[in-house]
Design an enzyme around this catalytic site. Sequence first.
Site, PDB file in Angstrom:
ATOM      1  N   ASP A  77     -74.247  43.860 -72.229  1.00  0.00           N
ATOM      2  CA  ASP A  77     -73.682  45.189 -72.413  1.00  0.00           C
ATOM      3  C   ASP A  77     -73.295  45.362 -73.876  1.00  0.00           C
ATOM      4  O   ASP A  77     -72.619  44.507 -74.444  1.00  0.00           O
ATOM      5  CB  ASP A  77     -72.425  45.368 -71.545  1.00  0.00           C
ATOM      6  N   ASP A 134     -80.133  52.550 -59.529  1.00  0.00           N
ATOM      7  CA  ASP A 134     -78.904  52.047 -58.901  1.00  0.00           C
ATOM      8  C   ASP A 134     -78.853  52.655 -57.508  1.00  0.00           C
ATOM      9  O   ASP A 134     -78.924  53.873 -57.366  1.00  0.00           O
ATOM     10  CB  ASP A 134     -77.664  52.500 -59.683  1.00  0.00           C
TER      11      ASP A 134
END
Lengths: 193, 251
Positions: free
Chosen positions: B11, B130
């Site tokens: 990230d 997702d």
Amino acid sequence: MKLAIIDYGAGNIKSIQFAFNRLGVNAILTHDEKDIINADKVIFPGVGEAGSAMKMLIKSGLDQLIPELKQPVLGICLGMQLLCNYTEEGDTEGLGIFDTNVKRFDHSVKVPHMGWNVITDLQSDLFKEVPDRSYLYLVHSYYAELGSQAIAKTDYGLVYASALNYHNFYGVQFHPEKSGEVGAQILNNFLKL
Amino acid sequence: MLTKRIIPCLDIKNGRTVKGVNFVNLRDAGDPVKLAKKYADKGADELVFLDISATLEGRKTTREMVLKVAEQVNIPFTVGGGISSVEDVDILLKNGADKVSVNSAAVKRPDLINELSAKFGNQCVVVAIDAKEINGEWKVHLAGGSIPTEIGLFSWAKEVEERGAGEILFTSMNHDGTKNGFANEALAKLSQYVNIPIIASGGAGTTQHFVDAFDKGKADAALAASVFHFGEIEIIDLKKEIKRNNIEVRL
């Protein structure tokens, strides 16, 4: 050492330049005829679609220039495929250096062929000190058929030519610039050809 | 034989690694370039950078980071997060990214996938999905899994393949963060629906979970973050164990 990477607007070619930088060689990105002719070694890259890539080559006259080159030339990925006679992608005539055709993988395997696979039956100084069954990174939906000019083979549902050689022309289906230490070795070998 | 791939995910915020990284022997775990090199040296097959910057300035910094990664790292990498146009992708690829992943923007405007595939080739277009299983049905979620939609996972996967995605990165919201294993049933079903590679994401906790994702889930690659960042699983040990289960990996 003058190293030219042919820049005809096809995809991510900076990675190739960076890979040579890591070997301590400064490569120029160019589509200038003189730069290419005067280079000691020439890289012919290619990412994207064969039909539109060939149109770009024709538009810039590079389709005439490349087959006339006398120094070692390395086609990478689509660059290698465009050096073949013909590719099914976009029903495209190639530059006809390598006497083989390029076909699409059928649906018995996932397409694109994406990831690390082994190269076998290595037959060129391009693979000096590269062990048989080394892993290289590949990403492609079309493959070159086997023939007498194959200098490496890979198995993905069928066995195809993952590297080709004819006179001063070399072609690799895999991405040496993205294939770790083994890839770097192959690029270094090319510089010494 | 084509190997299964192990993919650490980093990230990134404003060009820096932000959370969940605790590397022993690494002075600056916040430097994504150093981390990326370390993972490449340890045997990672690819890397994914997820840009979670909230500002334009932050995204600009991340693009500069992409260039530095491309200069120094010799394995392929994907950049995702906040990509919504051909221009966004053009900049990332020119900075040396090998692939980009699109998520919410593709759900909102599916033609984006066609545009990216036509311009750059399907090999560099990863569609991240997702999804969450609710009452036995897998539904696509947006904005990092926070906004539910009525779109079914499997029909969306089929659609993104037809529109030109080269790969699907499937994160199960039910499994993400649990460390209880990947969503193997849904993964295996995805592989029946589409004929492009599938990256499994969400749920990695043990070495066996990766084996199961490849064996039961038929995944082509498995992505994880914290188990790698905190040194709970060493990639080289993981790959040796996978190999012991007769699954092909690059060692």
